[in-house]
Design a protein around this motif. Sequence first.
Motif, mmCIF file in Angstrom:
data_model
loop_
_atom_site.group_PDB
_atom_site.id
_atom_site.type_symbol
_atom_site.label_atom_id
_atom_site.label_comp_id
_atom_site.label_asym_id
_atom_site.label_seq_id
_atom_site.Cartn_x
_atom_site.Cartn_y
_atom_site.Cartn_z
ATOM 1 N N ARG A 70 -1.990 -4.989 10.946
ATOM 2 C CA ARG A 70 -1.813 -5.599 9.791
ATOM 3 C C ARG A 70 -3.087 -6.397 9.634
ATOM 4 N N GLY A 106 -2.330 2.127 1.245
ATOM 5 C CA GLY A 106 -1.187 2.127 2.032
ATOM 6 C C GLY A 106 -1.244 1.306 3.183
ATOM 7 N N ARG A 161 -1.996 1.189 -9.055
ATOM 8 C CA ARG A 161 -2.504 1.559 -7.921
ATOM 9 C C ARG A 161 -1.870 1.045 -6.500
ATOM 10 N N THR A 162 -1.325 -0.134 -6.450
ATOM 11 C CA THR A 162 -0.696 -0.908 -5.582
ATOM 12 C C THR A 162 0.488 -0.015 -5.220
ATOM 13 N N GLY A 185 1.077 5.592 1.540
ATOM 14 C CA GLY A 185 0.794 5.262 2.813
ATOM 15 C C GLY A 185 2.057 5.161 3.530
ATOM 16 N N ALA A 230 -3.595 -0.758 -1.777
ATOM 17 C CA ALA A 230 -3.542 0.777 -2.325
ATOM 18 C C ALA A 230 -4.009 1.935 -1.602
ATOM 19 N N SER A 247 3.164 -6.282 3.033
ATOM 20 C CA SER A 247 1.989 -6.201 2.524
ATOM 21 C C SER A 247 2.236 -7.283 1.153
ATOM 22 N N VAL A 266 -1.498 -5.155 4.231
ATOM 23 C CA VAL A 266 -2.231 -6.274 4.138
ATOM 24 C C VAL A 266 -1.715 -7.506 3.260
ATOM 25 N N GLU A 280 3.263 8.799 4.287
ATOM 26 C CA GLU A 280 2.527 9.462 5.432
ATOM 27 C C GLU A 280 3.192 8.939 6.683
ATOM 28 N N GLN A 281 3.528 7.756 6.799
ATOM 29 C CA GLN A 281 4.000 7.141 8.281
ATOM 30 C C GLN A 281 5.295 7.811 8.586
ATOM 31 N N GLY A 286 -0.568 3.644 -3.971
ATOM 32 C CA GLY A 286 -1.158 3.394 -2.707
ATOM 33 C C GLY A 286 -0.011 2.984 -1.489
ATOM 34 N N PHE A 287 0.677 2.119 -1.991
ATOM 35 C CA PHE A 287 1.931 1.863 -0.683
ATOM 36 C C PHE A 287 2.713 2.948 -0.334
ATOM 37 N N ASN A 289 6.779 -5.977 8.772
ATOM 38 C CA ASN A 289 5.624 -5.171 8.122
ATOM 39 C C ASN A 289 5.486 -5.616 6.688
#
Lengths: 392, 200
Positions: free
Chosen positions: B41, B57, A372-373, A380, B55, A350, B60, A383-384, A376-377, A348
């Motif tokens: 993905r 989450g 931001r990256t 995210g 951003a 990004s 990508v 949350e998971q 946000g990551f 997984n």
Amino acid sequence: MTISDTEQPTKPFQPFKKIVFPEGIVLESGKKLVPLEVAYETYGHLSPERDNAILICHALTGDQFVTGINPISNRLGWWNRMVGPDLPIDTKRYFVICMNVLGGCMGTTGPKSPRNPENKEELWGVNFPSITIGDMVNTQRMVIDHLGIQTLFAVIGGSMGGMLALEWSVRYPDRVYATIPIATSSFHSAQNIAFNEVGRQAIFSDPNWKDGYYWRYGVLPENGLAVARMMAHITYLSEEALNHKFGRRLQKNAAASSFPIFGEMFQVESYLHYQGSNFVRRFDANSYVTISRAMDWFDLSQAYNGNLVEAFAKVQSRFCVISFSSDWLFPTSRSRSIVQALNRVAANVSFVEIESAKGHDAFLLDEPDLDRTIRGFLSGIAEQRQLKSYAS
Amino acid sequence: MRLDQELIVSLINPYSRVLDIGSGDGTLIDHLSRHRKCDARGIELDMSLVTQAVAKGLPVIQGNADFDLKNYPTKGFDYVVLSRTLQAVNRPKEVLQQIMRIGRHGIVSFPNFGHWFPRMQLLFGGRMPMNKVWSTQWYETPNIHPCTMMDFVDLCQQEHYEIKQWLAINDKGGKAPWKRSLYLANIFGEQALFLLSNRN
């Protein structure tokens, strides 16, 4: 667990928070380092579930004081703009750990440490055993164990710190939930090694180096170390950043009409001199040599027949690989090969290349897209992982 | 979410592994992860869209359908989605081959060049169609490989892909009522959506 709980019983004054492992550590070279001390800092609070710990790994010349005031330099921590309450790596939410790496000179066992605890005068110096990025990660793992953390929510690092983060994900796949390698590479290239070697040679050629025993004579190979830093610093910046910052602007006292050879003529020179002289005050030459060598030896795929895909075969972590468009020390192509290898094992991942003119150092600077990256990551995956939000 | 994306969601089983090629700002994979519990993905060419998605989450990566699909493992995903992108890649056949290698199923949508409107524009106007769907001049269009639904069906037959389901989508993005006749769908469907799988 709070910060105060993790502190070791301190002697009257100790600038570094430390954990001592009297049993020491067996290095990848087979040599044993006894005892082992690791200096570290923590920020925020560890959740009762112990699932919100983020390990931040510093770069070649970084330290454990990632944010707040660095008590040694009385300056702000090196990633002050990224780590703190309500910042992308939010210390209200996450328990942030940062350690001085093995071989460092900010409290963790390194060439500047006494070779024998009984005799504080005799230092390791050049006799400090050679170490690897893997050894650094192993020492970090010992501290993480000591803190009672099974799985790190994230391991984050830029440059050499990114190498440590990658090594973590491969070496301890079940102990890292997410990995953010920034402006880094899965190996040190010939060019990277070449630059490091010039830096080391500059240190060795300083008359005050004294075969690495400068500490016995009460001197420092200041000039050599400063030159090493000046050259390295150029590799951290892009041509555009240097042009933008200095261009061909002259120093005030430079007499452009007579084309002098000596003295600081251009502003970029005085900037580099400042960078160099600043550095020698805070960094140990033997440490620089030891850590830069550890970087040279780094090749994540080496233990896997040179196959990076195999190296990643067992990873369980999520990855957020970040590069900067103007970074020529660890260019985007290196991050892309990491991403491609991760894709091959269906990890997984990004991947973002951040548009920046600032070069390799961009990860330490004001880059809103980076903020931001990362923010946000992290939210995210929080949350998971169903991480609760901890307001302190 | 776009209506055609909603139709794509309706083709995907919950808890699937999904790769969305040309994932844009990540709307589809976000929806699939949240509401269908998928491991979804994305790959996107445009870096600013990638940054937006990451951003949020979402997993990508910045990449190119023409080059980067070869790095994915065979049958690594249950569904590989290529929405409104096939006409813009350099090598549609090869991209489709990669999709069908990586995924157990492929979901492909594209603007249908056989739709009556571009047909009429070319027939009566004598010029390359220019409308809401085909909105760029021929000399600067990213849509370098337009095809009709029937062209696509031919390619699937040639490559031995089984067409599990096909849908024509009208100009509002809903399902067009031409479920039986591919010939009619090819005239009245503005967009086409195919669910493919490998013939064994």
